[in-house]
Design a protein around this motif. Structure first.
Motif, PDB file in Angstrom:
ATOM      1  N   VAL A  79       0.872  -1.179   0.000  1.00 53.77           N
ATOM      2  CA  VAL A  79       0.000   0.000   0.000  1.00 53.77           C
ATOM      3  C   VAL A  79       0.906   1.225   0.000  1.00 53.77           C
ATOM      4  O   VAL A  79       1.447   1.614   1.027  1.00 53.77           O
ATOM      5  N   GLN A 115      -9.117  -0.170   5.857  1.00 52.81           N
ATOM      6  CA  GLN A 115      -7.939  -0.991   5.615  1.00 52.81           C
ATOM      7  C   GLN A 115      -8.204  -2.473   5.888  1.00 52.81           C
ATOM      8  O   GLN A 115      -7.668  -3.331   5.190  1.00 52.81           O
ATOM      9  N   GLY A 119      -1.742  -5.880   5.417  1.00 43.64           N
ATOM     10  CA  GLY A 119      -0.748  -5.293   4.533  1.00 43.64           C
ATOM     11  C   GLY A 119      -0.248  -6.289   3.517  1.00 43.64           C
ATOM     12  O   GLY A 119      -0.707  -7.434   3.440  1.00 43.64           O
ATOM     13  N   LEU A 160       0.801   4.125   2.499  1.00 44.50           N
ATOM     14  CA  LEU A 160       1.166   3.769   3.874  1.00 44.50           C
ATOM     15  C   LEU A 160       2.638   3.367   3.964  1.00 44.50           C
ATOM     16  O   LEU A 160       3.081   2.853   4.991  1.00 44.50           O
ATOM     17  N   GLU A 192      -9.350   4.180   0.954  1.00 47.90           N
ATOM     18  CA  GLU A 192      -8.302   4.425   1.938  1.00 47.90           C
ATOM     19  C   GLU A 192      -8.839   4.453   3.360  1.00 47.90           C
ATOM     20  O   GLU A 192      -8.098   4.196   4.316  1.00 47.90           O
ATOM     21  N   ARG A 211      -8.270  10.165   4.195  1.00 46.32           N
ATOM     22  CA  ARG A 211      -8.332   9.199   5.280  1.00 46.32           C
ATOM     23  C   ARG A 211      -8.123   9.931   6.610  1.00 46.32           C
ATOM     24  O   ARG A 211      -7.225  10.748   6.752  1.00 46.32           O
ATOM     25  N   LYS A 237      -4.468  -4.151   1.102  1.00 47.34           N
ATOM     26  CA  LYS A 237      -4.791  -3.376   2.303  1.00 47.34           C
ATOM     27  C   LYS A 237      -5.087  -4.299   3.484  1.00 47.34           C
ATOM     28  O   LYS A 237      -4.497  -4.158   4.563  1.00 47.34           O
ATOM     29  N   CYS A 238      -6.002  -5.222   3.286  1.00 45.13           N
ATOM     30  CA  CYS A 238      -6.511  -6.008   4.420  1.00 45.13           C
ATOM     31  C   CYS A 238      -5.610  -7.190   4.774  1.00 45.13           C
ATOM     32  O   CYS A 238      -5.745  -7.762   5.853  1.00 45.13           O
TER      33      CYS A 238
END
Length: 343
Positions: free
Chosen positions: A61, A242, A98, A64, A239, A220, A263-264
């Motif tokens: 991501v 997550q 992530g 991040l 965003e 976000r 993301k997840c």
């Protein structure tokens, strides 16, 4: 086999792990609010045991600072634990959401499919897989370039326009594409580029152009600004969501949850997010961070549970993997031999 059984049946066995970075060249520079991409590096994980061989791919991501280099570093740091044997449930506890968890989780799903002789989609509790209409994304270029890109996608039934927060330019982009494609489903993605005031100001032009979805309009962390805002067009959180822990807090602010495996942290949590969003009365979308068919294949399993599908990542690449997912008549389809098959 029930969903609960499928999600917990995996047992840990010793395995060997390979992890590395590949750099994917894009056909053309891709622009969104605040970023321009010319290539996409991805981490690729392979796990092998007496059961077979499983693969997973993750881009991380970018906003991040979750990079492929960081993914490799994280997995190497946990190599001894992983290679001694780890289940998908244990992985949820070992690593946070992530890219690292995503790549390994998908590799474990692939490995399990080969061990039990059942395709991943069946293991995931999905009754049937079918082609899904997917959006095709247009970069946040000037209106003439956006129209030119849309002209190159005559087969697309759904188009997603990247916006950059310049209200006048964003209006012109949307209007130009609508004039070209009066028949198409159109969604827009602000990529956190608006304030609530800007969103309110541009919303009438979105309504006039027949826009069907507005993705991540606000930055976000500013989700509370949407409390009480009655949007005439569904708002999708990207965003702003997550992982599973974020879904409940979206109610009353967003109507759609955009799930991305990077993301997840993988297919395991993505499936849980989709089912939780449904339970809460929200719609579900699956997206991608760009990648090859190896990254899209697990997301295609999630797509079977979704209202909106955005799995066009490989079309931006100069070259994809083989075998690959297929695009036909505006839809995407992923055969099991791409990933998650029994062989």
């Amino acid at each position: 086999m029930s969903t609960a059984e499928a999600m917990t049946m995996s047992t840990a066995v010793p395995m060997q792990m390979e992890v590395g970075i590949e750099r994917l060249r894009l056909r053309n520079p891709f622009r969104i609010s605040g970023y321009t991409f010319t290539e996409v590096p991805v981490a690729v994980v392979t796990v092998e045991s007496e059961r077979g061989r499983g693969r997973g791919e993750a881009a991380g991501v970018y906003y991040l600072k979750d990079t492929p280099e960081g993914i490799v570093e994280t997995l190497e740091r946990h190599r001894s634990i992983i290679e001694s044997g780890i289940t998908r449930q244990q992985l949820l506890e070992l690593l946070p959401p992530g890219g690292a968890r995503n790549a390994l989780d998908c590799a474990l799903w692939d490995l399990e499919a080969k061990h039990v002789g059942v395709p991943v989609w069946r293991l995931a509790g999905v009754d049937i897989v079918a082609p899904c209409v997917t959006t095709f994304t247009l970069s946040a270029d000037g209106p003439p370039a956006v129209v030119s890109a849309a002209e190159a996608l005559p087969h697309a039934k759904a188009l997603k326009l990247k916006l950059d927060g310049d209200l006048q330019m964003d209006k012109e982009r949307v209007r130009a594409v609508r004039r070209l494609r009066p028949d198409a489903w159109i969604g827009v993605d602000a990529n956190q580029g608006y304030s609530l005031e800007k969103l309110k100001a541009i919303m009438p032009s979105f309504v006039e152009a027949g826009v069907k979805l507005v993705e991540q309009p606000l930055p976000r962390g500013r989700e509370a600004d949407l409390e009480g805002f009655k949007s005439p067009i569904p708002l999708a959180a990207d965003e702003s969501v997550q992982g599973l822990a974020d879904v409940r807090g979206l109610r009353g602010r967003f109507q759609v949850v955009n799930i991305k495996l990077d993301k997840c942290g993988g297919l395991t949590e993505a499936l849980a997010m989709a089912r939780e969003a449904r339970r809460l009365g929200m719609q579900v979308m699956v997206g991608n961070m760009v990648g090859t068919s190896l990254a899209m294949a697990p997301a295609f399993v999630v797509a079977q549970l979704c209202d909106y599908v955005d799995l066009d990542g490989p079309v931006f690449l100069a070259e994809d993997r083989h075998p690959s997912i297929t695009y036909q008549d505006g839809s995407v389809y992923c055969a099991s031999n791409v990933w998650g098959d029994v062989m």
